[in-house]
Design an enzyme around this catalytic site. Structure first.
Site, PDB file in Angstrom:
ATOM      1  N   LYS A 254     -11.902  -3.712  17.219  1.00 30.97           N
ATOM      2  CA  LYS A 254     -11.226  -2.230  17.720  1.00 30.97           C
ATOM      3  C   LYS A 254      -9.793  -2.537  16.908  1.00 30.97           C
ATOM      4  CE  LYS A 254     -13.832  -1.153  22.054  1.00 30.97           C
ATOM      5  NZ  LYS A 254     -14.351  -2.887  21.931  1.00 30.97           N
ATOM      6  N   LYS A 255      -9.089  -1.407  17.142  1.00 31.69           N
ATOM      7  CA  LYS A 255      -7.609  -1.383  16.052  1.00 31.69           C
ATOM      8  C   LYS A 255      -6.656  -1.685  17.210  1.00 31.69           C
ATOM      9  CE  LYS A 255      -9.259   1.495  12.852  1.00 31.69           C
ATOM     10  NZ  LYS A 255      -8.701   3.908  12.753  1.00 31.69           N
ATOM     11  N   ARG A 256      -7.094  -0.882  18.941  1.00 32.27           N
ATOM     12  CA  ARG A 256      -6.129  -0.461  20.218  1.00 32.27           C
ATOM     13  C   ARG A 256      -6.684  -1.576  21.296  1.00 32.27           C
ATOM     14  NH1 ARG A 256      -7.437   3.534  17.755  1.00 32.27           N
ATOM     15  NH2 ARG A 256      -5.977   4.770  17.096  1.00 32.27           N
TER      16      ARG A 256
END
Ligand code: GLU
Length: 488
Positions: A254-256
């Site tokens: 996940k990027k966040r």
């Protein structure tokens, strides 16, 4: 195709993260190794989400990692412009060409009609896809829609008969797709903007890209793109789809969230670019032997797309930390000092004047502090001991610790020996401790423990030999005296 030409075409719709940067790195490595060119193209057709700020971040972080492109946005070159929103007339021209050759058609379906189509498909347990309503409109039907003032999109006409589309992938081998599962996908939206699958082909072909190296998430787009290459009689590039990057639970990274993986955050936390470079190179590729610490030159020499794994690459933060710690300890001290000072200032331990006036002493402190860190944001905690007033965690029990006659003896002998040596290197301090053990009739604990407590205020911490050598005889003597006073 004679020239090796690579491209990195990010969409500037967010801060660049490790996944995209790994793609940039692998492209850069191939270009570097084969004497090819790397083109930086900005895919900003999603205008609502794209921004100049994100574009600048991409360029800045690539620079920081030493992954500069040879051509493209911010550099120029003979195949520009390199921002997709500046290439709309080019896409238009090729869209017209597909219309004329019968490979594309105008679709006038409204949102409501498309919605209904989708619902029907779902009800019948079918894959929702465009039903081809506008594929064969008569001239009169077209005119009627136009007269109604309906907007239209341009759709690619997928061949009706079943056809195998083979993606010949350097990493995955031959991957087959059946044309019957592919939609008459949109190549131009009603607002005149080309879609990704269309623009990317025009750009890659006109920019003479020889190798398309990108994430596996794009593999399913590739058959659609191949159909466009064929319809426009463009030569196909070679394809290589890189494995996804997974988190420690083997889920897509996940990027966040709390463990975000933006490149900028690693820079801000004090990861070194060469460590991140090394780490990213091993996300899906390995050199073939056990060695994991590899210089840029070695990676360039040994990297091969053919050796990239098909299965997902796990992003192992602990490994990155280990690797970064190693790079921090082997880097030039002066550089680590420069990079550490902002962290010390930020944490309030020193100010910039202090840093200027005490550079040599700070260098000694940082040299010791870096032995215990994975990234430079951890430096203040390690250096604090040297940059703050001494404080005992528990003054009462410290006083007791300093109260014995033996302790007085140890401190007095230690002071004398410290002053007797000219320069207090850690090695010389180690000799002093050995002498104390040999000469004094006290236990080892009585030598080490009260001394550490008197000098650092704590029962454990960095090597005493280093600590004493950094503080020097005067400061150590002062602390020993103060400790004895506390005991009185
Ligand atoms: N703009 C696309 C992305 O960032 C590029 C995909 C490609 O390399 O074709 O995912």
């Amino acid at each position: 195709m004679d020239n090796i030409r690579l491209r990195f075409p990010p969409s500037p719709t967010g801060k660049i993260h490790i996944g995209n940067m790994r793609t940039a790195l692998f492209n850069w490595l191939v270009a570097e190794q084969k004497g090819g060119e790397l083109v930086l193209r900005i895919e900003d057709t999603d205008q609502a989400r794209s921004s100049k700020e994100f574009e600048e971040i991409i360029i800045r972080e690539m620079e920081w990692l030493g992954l500069e492109a040879d051509e493209g946005v911010g550099i120029g070159g003979e195949y520009g412009p390199y921002r997709q929103t500046e290439r709309l007339d080019i896409y238009q021209k090729h869209g017209d060409e597909l219309l004329e050759s019968g490979h594309a058609y105008k679709c006038y379906c409204t949102q409501a009609e498309l919605e209904e189509m989708r619902n029907k498909a779902v009800e019948n347990d079918k894959m929702p896809r465009y039903d081809g309503s506008c594929r064969n409109l008569s001239q009169a039907e077209k005119e009627a829609y136009e007269a109604e003032g309906r907007d239209y999109v341009l759709r690619f006409k997928m061949p009706k008969e079943e056809r195998l589309i083979v993606v010949d992938d350097i990493i995955r081998g031959k991957v087959e797709f059946n044309s019957s599962v592919l939609d008459d996908f949109i190549i131009f939206k009603s607002d005149g903007m080309a879609t990704y699958n269309f623009a990317v082909v025009i750009d890659d072909a006109l920019m003479k890209i020889s190798h398309v190296i990108r994430g596996e998430d794009h593999l399913s787009n590739t058959p659609k793109q191949i159909m466009i290459y064929k319809a426009l009689n463009f030569e196909l590039p070679k394809f290589a789809h890189l494995p996804l990057i997974l988190d420690e639970n083997k889920a897509k990274l996940k990027k966040r969230g709390k463990d975000s993986v933006y490149v900028g955050e690693f820079r801000e936390q004090g990861y070194l670019p060469e460590a991140l470079f090394n780490f990213m190179a091993l996300l899906g590729w390995s050199s073939g032997d056990e060695e994991e610490i590899l210089s840029k030159e070695e990676i360039i020499k040994r990297f091969a797309l053919e050796d990239v794994n098909k299965s997902g690459a796990v992003f192992d933060r602990e490994k990155l930390n280990w690797m970064n710690g190693k790079y921090i300890r082997s880097a030039e001290l002066d550089r680590i000092l420069d990079l550490s000072i902002p962290f010390l200032i930020e944490s309030g331990l020193i100010d910039s004047d202090y840093a200027k006036e005490n550079r040599d002493w700070l260098a000694e402190v940082i040299d010791e502090a870096r032995t215990g860190v994975n990234y430079l944001a951890q430096i203040p905690a390690e250096a604090e001991l040297f940059l703050t007033e001494l404080e005992f965690e528990d003054p009462q029990s410290a006083a007791e610790e300093f109260s014995g006659e033996d302790v007085k003896l140890v401190f007095a002998a230690l002071k004398e020996k410290l002053y007797a040596k000219k320069e207090l290197t850690p090695e010389r301090v180690a000799e002093i401790f050995k002498e104390l053990k040999d000469e004094l009739d006290v236990g080892a604990r009585t030598i080490y423990h009260p001394t550490r407590l008197a000098i650092t205020g704590k029962g454990s911490g960095p090597e005493m030999t280093s600590v004493i050598s950094i503080f020097g005889a005067d400061e150590v003597a002062l602390r020993l005296d103060n400790a004895l006073e506390l005991a009185e």
